[in-house]
Design a protein around this motif. Sequence first.
Motif, PDB file in Angstrom:
ATOM      1  N   LEU A 157       5.317 -10.378   3.254  1.00  0.00           N
ATOM      2  CA  LEU A 157       4.595  -9.333   2.535  1.00  0.00           C
ATOM      3  C   LEU A 157       3.769  -9.996   1.436  1.00  0.00           C
ATOM      4  N   ARG A 158       2.484  -9.633   1.374  1.00  0.00           N
ATOM      5  CA  ARG A 158       1.613 -10.196   0.332  1.00  0.00           C
ATOM      6  C   ARG A 158       1.020  -9.058  -0.476  1.00  0.00           C
ATOM      7  N   SER A 159       1.406  -8.966  -1.740  1.00  0.00           N
ATOM      8  CA  SER A 159       0.864  -7.957  -2.673  1.00  0.00           C
ATOM      9  C   SER A 159       0.844  -6.553  -2.079  1.00  0.00           C
ATOM     10  N   VAL A 160       1.965  -6.154  -1.525  1.00  0.00           N
ATOM     11  CA  VAL A 160       2.028  -4.847  -0.877  1.00  0.00           C
ATOM     12  C   VAL A 160       2.253  -3.738  -1.901  1.00  0.00           C
ATOM     13  N   SER A 161       1.415  -2.707  -1.803  1.00  0.00           N
ATOM     14  CA  SER A 161       1.610  -1.511  -2.615  1.00  0.00           C
ATOM     15  C   SER A 161       1.850  -0.334  -1.669  1.00  0.00           C
ATOM     16  N   ALA A 162       2.596   0.651  -2.164  1.00  0.00           N
ATOM     17  CA  ALA A 162       2.835   1.840  -1.347  1.00  0.00           C
ATOM     18  C   ALA A 162       2.960   3.035  -2.268  1.00  0.00           C
ATOM     19  N   ARG A 163       2.592   4.193  -1.751  1.00  0.00           N
ATOM     20  CA  ARG A 163       2.642   5.382  -2.592  1.00  0.00           C
ATOM     21  C   ARG A 163       3.085   6.608  -1.800  1.00  0.00           C
ATOM     22  N   TYR A 164       3.742   7.508  -2.510  1.00  0.00           N
ATOM     23  CA  TYR A 164       4.037   8.834  -1.963  1.00  0.00           C
ATOM     24  C   TYR A 164       3.051   9.779  -2.630  1.00  0.00           C
ATOM     25  N   GLY A 165       2.006  10.155  -1.928  1.00  0.00           N
ATOM     26  CA  GLY A 165       0.982  10.984  -2.542  1.00  0.00           C
ATOM     27  C   GLY A 165       0.370  10.245  -3.712  1.00  0.00           C
ATOM     28  N   SER A 166       0.445  10.842  -4.913  1.00  0.00           N
ATOM     29  CA  SER A 166      -0.174  10.198  -6.064  1.00  0.00           C
ATOM     30  C   SER A 166       0.810   9.276  -6.789  1.00  0.00           C
ATOM     31  N   PHE A 167       2.065   9.310  -6.353  1.00  0.00           N
ATOM     32  CA  PHE A 167       3.072   8.494  -7.020  1.00  0.00           C
ATOM     33  C   PHE A 167       3.168   7.115  -6.380  1.00  0.00           C
ATOM     34  N   GLN A 168       2.897   6.080  -7.161  1.00  0.00           N
ATOM     35  CA  GLN A 168       2.976   4.734  -6.607  1.00  0.00           C
ATOM     36  C   GLN A 168       4.402   4.215  -6.698  1.00  0.00           C
ATOM     37  N   ALA A 169       4.944   3.800  -5.561  1.00  0.00           N
ATOM     38  CA  ALA A 169       6.344   3.387  -5.530  1.00  0.00           C
ATOM     39  C   ALA A 169       6.513   1.867  -5.483  1.00  0.00           C
ATOM     40  N   LEU A 170       5.511   1.165  -4.953  1.00  0.00           N
ATOM     41  CA  LEU A 170       5.578  -0.296  -4.902  1.00  0.00           C
ATOM     42  C   LEU A 170       4.293  -0.880  -5.479  1.00  0.00           C
ATOM     43  N   PHE A 171       4.453  -1.926  -6.309  1.00  0.00           N
ATOM     44  CA  PHE A 171       3.302  -2.567  -6.939  1.00  0.00           C
ATOM     45  C   PHE A 171       3.279  -4.043  -6.550  1.00  0.00           C
ATOM     46  N   ASP A 172       2.264  -4.454  -5.779  1.00  0.00           N
ATOM     47  CA  ASP A 172       2.054  -5.876  -5.487  1.00  0.00           C
ATOM     48  C   ASP A 172       3.323  -6.639  -5.132  1.00  0.00           C
ATOM     49  N   VAL A 173       4.052  -6.138  -4.193  1.00  0.00           N
ATOM     50  CA  VAL A 173       5.291  -6.807  -3.818  1.00  0.00           C
ATOM     51  C   VAL A 173       4.999  -7.929  -2.821  1.00  0.00           C
ATOM     52  N   SER A 174       5.422  -9.130  -3.161  1.00  0.00           N
ATOM     53  CA  SER A 174       5.296 -10.252  -2.229  1.00  0.00           C
ATOM     54  C   SER A 174       6.691 -10.763  -1.926  1.00  0.00           C
ATOM     55  N   LEU A 175       6.915 -11.010  -0.653  1.00  0.00           N
ATOM     56  CA  LEU A 175       8.268 -11.370  -0.240  1.00  0.00           C
ATOM     57  C   LEU A 175       8.179 -12.010   1.133  1.00  0.00           C
ATOM     58  N   ASP A 176       9.053 -12.990   1.396  1.00  0.00           N
ATOM     59  CA  ASP A 176       9.073 -13.493   2.768  1.00  0.00           C
ATOM     60  C   ASP A 176      10.494 -13.780   3.215  1.00  0.00           C
ATOM     61  N   VAL A 177      10.672 -13.648   4.514  1.00  0.00           N
ATOM     62  CA  VAL A 177      11.967 -13.927   5.120  1.00  0.00           C
ATOM     63  C   VAL A 177      11.718 -14.920   6.239  1.00  0.00           C
ATOM     64  N   ARG A 178      12.424 -16.039   6.205  1.00  0.00           N
ATOM     65  CA  ARG A 178      12.234 -17.054   7.254  1.00  0.00           C
ATOM     66  C   ARG A 178      13.274 -16.854   8.355  1.00  0.00           C
ATOM     67  N   ALA A 179      12.963 -17.333   9.529  1.00  0.00           N
ATOM     68  CA  ALA A 179      13.859 -17.144  10.672  1.00  0.00           C
ATOM     69  C   ALA A 179      15.249 -17.695  10.365  1.00  0.00           C
ATOM     70  N   GLY A 180      16.267 -16.913  10.675  1.00  0.00           N
ATOM     71  CA  GLY A 180      17.634 -17.366  10.492  1.00  0.00           C
ATOM     72  C   GLY A 180      18.201 -17.129   9.100  1.00  0.00           C
ATOM     73  N   GLU A 181      17.350 -16.664   8.202  1.00  0.00           N
ATOM     74  CA  GLU A 181      17.796 -16.433   6.835  1.00  0.00           C
ATOM     75  C   GLU A 181      18.450 -15.063   6.663  1.00  0.00           C
ATOM     76  N   ALA A 182      19.255 -14.948   5.619  1.00  0.00           N
ATOM     77  CA  ALA A 182      19.676 -13.628   5.161  1.00  0.00           C
ATOM     78  C   ALA A 182      19.145 -13.483   3.746  1.00  0.00           C
ATOM     79  N   VAL A 183      18.351 -12.433   3.540  1.00  0.00           N
ATOM     80  CA  VAL A 183      17.720 -12.233   2.247  1.00  0.00           C
ATOM     81  C   VAL A 183      18.106 -10.858   1.733  1.00  0.00           C
ATOM     82  N   ALA A 184      18.381 -10.761   0.438  1.00  0.00           N
ATOM     83  CA  ALA A 184      18.734  -9.472  -0.142  1.00  0.00           C
ATOM     84  C   ALA A 184      17.648  -9.025  -1.105  1.00  0.00           C
TER      85      ALA A 184
END
Lengths: 336, 234
Positions: free
Chosen positions: B4-31
């Motif tokens: 994920l690179r700078s992902v934002s998401a919103r419910y209507g006018s309410f923004q729930a995620l701001f610029d979220v960057s995250l990665d999961v590599r094969a075989g990993e467990a990420v929380a």
Amino acid sequence: MTGRRLQYAGLAVLVALPFVGVPEYYMHILVLILIWGFVYTAWAIMGRFGLVSLGHGAFLGIGAYTVALAWNLLGLTPWLGIPLGVGLAVLVAVVIGYPCFRFRVVGHYFALVTLALGEVVRLTIVALRDHTGGSLGLTPNRYGEGTSLYALQFADKEVFYVIALLLWLAGIWIWRRVDASMARFAMDALSEDEDAAASVGVHVTAQKLRITMLSAALTALGGGVYAQYLLYVNPGTVSGIGVSLQIVFAAIAGGMFTALGPTVGAMITIVLAETLRIAIGTEVIGLDTTIYGVMLILFIIFLPKGVLGGLIELYERRTAGGAGAMAGKREVGGGA
Amino acid sequence: MLELRSVSARYGSFQALFDVSLDVRAGEAVAVLGPNGAGKTTLLRVISGLLPVAAGELTMEGRSLLDLPPHRIIETGIAHVLENRRLFPRMSVEENLKMGAFIRGARARFRERLDVVYELFPRMAERRDQFAGTLSGGEQQMCAIGRALMSGPKILLMDEPSAGLAPVIVEQVFGLVDRLRGEGYTVLIVEQNVQQVLQLVDRAYLLEVGSIKTSGSAAELAADETLRRAYIGI
């Protein structure tokens, strides 16, 4: 299996009926039961999955009026008029259904949208009175002597009985096909939890739209055949709230979760209405329909799975002897 | 694998995620950790396509998921175990598992995967004909995980598998997650149960009011003073 043998025996009786000289009135009742049984089955094909439409009169009306108008105004044979009506009904189903399913209009809200649709179609028919005859109804022009394959008009009730029987059998066959398909699982799943269904890869919008299109198409087909049988269509009897609710009540009363349930619903409601009408007559105006209404309510309250659904449940509970895992499973199903 | 690179998401006018960057590599467990309302569930819903991405980039094995509807995203190998299990309560356990193999690519291998799930969770084999709604909380979680595995995923998104379960059952559920790791599944897990989940995963992100506050290896975060004070209370 005895079940299969019973089915063949029943079918043989149905096929033999027109050849044994059943009085005309009873033939008429049988044809009505078969056509309405088909229409109720068409409704239940989507209704059983929680897609409760209170506006199937729209599709019925489109089917019936398209064939009658195409014949009277364009001289188009019902063999083309009926498919045209079916196509139009499917188009309307998509125009109404797609936005509803795409934007998650579900449950009561969906029911309200369909309720409005039924009325819109009825009012449209009335408003176009120059062509449709308005609330007075419309009579397809007679062709020749009154019996013609080209015009799909038959003076003999027996011929129409055979047509109605084939129609009804096709409806049951389609029901069984849907019931055995993977789509049935998908519909069951999304009627329980749309998000969960989407999460396992069910295309919720497409799935719902497909079943709605099928239901609308079959209902319009029933409407077209109904118009050809009576050779009279009226906005009140093929469209609008009255007939839309009649479809819902009958399908639920008979049992919308079993293939033959809606047909049983047609038998009960038509026989009940006719018996009451004849027994009470016109002495107390409205009493017959009042009793009819009360009985329907009682059916729905005390037999939520419908008459046939309830009987099947009773039979299975008897044979299972009330013990074992399956019986336990049924208990849960019946309770919810 | 999943990025994920700078992902934002919103419910209507309410923004729930701001610029979220995250990665999961094969075989990993990420929380992904964080309090109620931080956007953890939203994050998973965005990945599996149940909620559209408002801005940013989301890829699975280099392939963009932005224009894919949920039923296509699952075909890329992402399976989502929804919050609160969300089984089909009036279907049997086996029918629930069958629904898990609904996508075209999974249907042919239904029998084979069913055996795998029953081997992994023998309890599910015992209860195969029972309505899913009658299972206990822990069993429902097993069934939900089993259902997700039926699609043959490469990565499993798990939304608070411990929510609403008794402590001893939570222990069991985390045991299941550990076994899945042993089976080679890649796992992205969202949790409030910080202490326990940090013993389970390789890395973790801390999400607060819709943005990533900090990230690091499980050991680093377990030692992090502010995190300890805020979420573990020791």
